[in-house]
Design a protein around this motif. Sequence first.
Motif: not given
Length: 391
Positions: A39, A41-43, A45-46, A49, A234, A283
């Motif tokens: 996946d 980075p979580q940032a 994905i959020e 959303k 990314y 990052y």
Amino acid sequence: MHKLAKRLDHFSDSVIRRMTRIANQYQAINLSQGFPDFDPPQALIEALKQAAQQGPHQYEITWGSREFRQLLAKKQQRLMNIEIDPEENILVTCGSTEAMMCAVMTICDPKDKVIIFSPFYENYGADAILSDATPIYVPLKPPTFEFDKQELRQAFEQGAKALILCNPSNPCGKVFTQDELEYISQLAIEFDAYVITDEVYEHIVYPPYQHLYLANFPGMQQRTISCSSLSKTYSITGWRLGYIIADKSIIDGCKMIHDFLTVGAAAPLQKAACAGLALTDDYYAQLTQTYMAKRQLFLQGLDKIGLSYYPPQGAYYVLVDISAFNPFKTDFEFCEWLIKEVGVAAVPGSAFFKHPEYRYIRFHFAKQQQTLIDALERLSKFKEKLLCLKN
């Protein structure tokens, strides 16, 4: 019925994407088409959303959302060490594929000549054909994949209007040196040519090698069309977000091509991707460390199996020499056999060379550690399977 366009006679479908389709058919581990199995980075994905809930869901400004361009300008200005105006010097595209196509179509008239280093990412030849330009191929010579300076000069002397430079290079992982880039710059200025750079792997470079931006070299900012994307940086290859950075006069032309080619990149994805552009340098340092570990794991595995290769200096591909093991007439037949009988997908090296070169296949290692371990376990048995085939 009239015959279809003659340009279709000069290229086929993507061999890379074709190998993915065959890999899917036989449920092989796909080390052919270069996309991760992990996946982003979580940032991001959020942020995606949130964009799904709040939008935007309609057209953005055709050359890219203002927020995206502002954040991109801030990031790339720091890295490239050149002035970048988000209004005048940036065009957001549908992946770097469209960025390269826009650049070639903006620069080239029919029959203009474009220099392409060989081996090359297969799209470059198609870009030239679709633009009705004439490619001139200059070899990068294995095993070190350096170019001969006199051969490159002779290519410019043929009247080349542009050169396409993939740095770090797909498929061989070469990172061009300062001396090489200075020489390319000198020739571009001397012969009044443009350079179109593909820099999608700019953040995947292995020490002691260093990525240098051609646009930063003396006299090159006005004649360099810097193309890149967010896909590899990314791990969002499916988002299809690319960009061009260039002088205003060039960007204005690219905007016109882009406007009628795709209209614009996806608005909600641009919004979500801003979270990536806002990440700190930590990052990118971690990204390098992550790929260094994958590179080490995969290359050590190839060593144990007894396969020869050129260690990539950047990107996440490795060309493997199969000349000692290939009983087939072509490398494509070898790759089909590898998928069906061994369960690992690679790309036949001939897809990347102007003159068919059947010695190599290309693997990529942008996969989770366990995926690479499983692929190496399968590859460890390929000699035994070849022996059975011969018998």
